[in-house]
Design a protein around this motif. Structure first.
Motif, PDB file in Angstrom:
ATOM      1  N   VAL A  53     -19.087 -40.089  -6.735  1.00  0.00           N
ATOM      2  CA  VAL A  53     -18.515 -39.309  -7.921  1.00  0.00           C
ATOM      3  C   VAL A  53     -17.377 -40.545  -8.438  1.00  0.00           C
ATOM      4  N   GLU A 141     -27.425 -38.012  -6.251  1.00  0.00           N
ATOM      5  CA  GLU A 141     -27.514 -39.222  -6.974  1.00  0.00           C
ATOM      6  C   GLU A 141     -28.305 -39.023  -8.031  1.00  0.00           C
ATOM      7  N   LEU A 144     -26.027 -36.580 -10.299  1.00  0.00           N
ATOM      8  CA  LEU A 144     -24.816 -37.284 -10.902  1.00  0.00           C
ATOM      9  C   LEU A 144     -25.182 -38.312 -12.011  1.00  0.00           C
TER      10      LEU A 144
END
Length: 296
Positions: A53, A141, A144
């Motif tokens: 992050v 991932e 995100l």
């Protein structure tokens, strides 16, 4: 690419004998604040996700929630000794404090306690934790990337709105310059008339003192510096929008400077048209500042 601080992403997955659900949210924040609610039995997951992050998010209040359970729908729940102990201690403390305060509480049954969150858990397989951690990090991932993509989409919209606000401010600054020039001619003529009346009724006049007073009046009424600084701030804001990386803090500081010059312009206006333009400037600056609060 510009990012808003608002974003959302969610998703589900399954592998290594488990299934899980993600939820990631972002809202405005003065700095970067990341809060993660993860299963504590998946050791080492928090620092791995936190690092991912921080690579892609620089500012905002971000929360990441993850729920994981065994893939076997028939898996029987078991009593969590750790959570039961924690809850019983908390109940004991509440009952003791209630007694001190003279508050009567209804007794808690075993069924009430079993219904509390965390008392009953689906048994997890410790041998699968390493494999699970690997697939969770890989799946995060994807979440995100969706989260960042939403922030970038809102960032593009913010760029458009902020650019429009700057164009409106530029137009109002031009109007202010024209109104100030018109006001100067009127003020000069009015002052000359008033001075002529004073000269006619006074036998002795201190010309040096009159010159000082006229100079002071001119300085107090001059808005040239405010107009020039507003133009400089517009150029600075456009330069920030044309650049890359987080600019929210710098834009927020500029908005304070914009507002300061608009306030001074209003206080020195001395005419209704210029006052109206100053108030219109303040309104646009306030709208722009609200949008700036969401820029990363």
């Amino acid at each position: 690419m510009r990012q808003s601080m608002t974003g959302f992403a969610s998703g589900q997955g399954s592998d290594a004998g488990f299934r899980w659900a993600w939820e990631m949210r972002g809202v405005n924040g003065k700095g970067f604040d990341l809060r993660m609610r993860l299963p504590d039995w998946v050791e080492g997951l928090d620092p791995l996700l936190r690092a991912l992050v921080q690579e892609r998010v620089a500012r905002g209040s971000v929360t990441v929630n993850l729920r994981v359970q065994a893939d076997d729908a028939e898996a029987a729940p078991v009593l969590s000794d750790r959570n039961l102990d924690r809850i019983l201690k908390a109940l004991s403390r509440v009952e003791a404090e209630a007694t001190v305060q003279g508050v009567t509480l209804a007794p808690s049954s075993a069924a009430d306690i079993l219904c509390m969150r965390g008392v009953m858990e689906i048994a997890q397989e410790p041998t699968d934790v390493e494999a699970l951690r690997t697939v969770l990090v890989a799946d995060f991932e994807r979440i995100l990337s969706e989260f960042v993509a939403m922030r970038q989409e809102e960032g593009r919209a913010l760029d458009t709105m902020l650019g429009a606000h700057l164009t409106e401010i530029e137009a109002l600054v031009r109007d202010a310059e024209a109104a100030a020039a018109a006001r100067s001619d009127e003020a000069r003529a009015r002052l000359a008339q008033q001075l002529a009346r004073v000269v006619e009724t006074v036998d002795s006049i201190d010309e040096a003192r009159i010159a000082q007073e006229l100079a002071l009046i001119a300085v107090k009424a001059d808005v040239t510096e405010e107009i020039d600084r507003l133009r400089v701030h517009v150029d600075a804001a456009r330069a920030l929008l044309a650049g890359s990386g987080p600019i929210g803090r710098k834009l927020d500081f500029l908005m304070q400077e914009f507002n300061r010059e608009a306030n001074t312009l209003c206080s020195k206006a001395g005419s209704a048209p210029l006052t109206q333009i100053g108030l219109a400037l303040k309104a646009v600056i306030d709208r722009m500042r609200e949008q700036v609060q969401n820029v990363e």
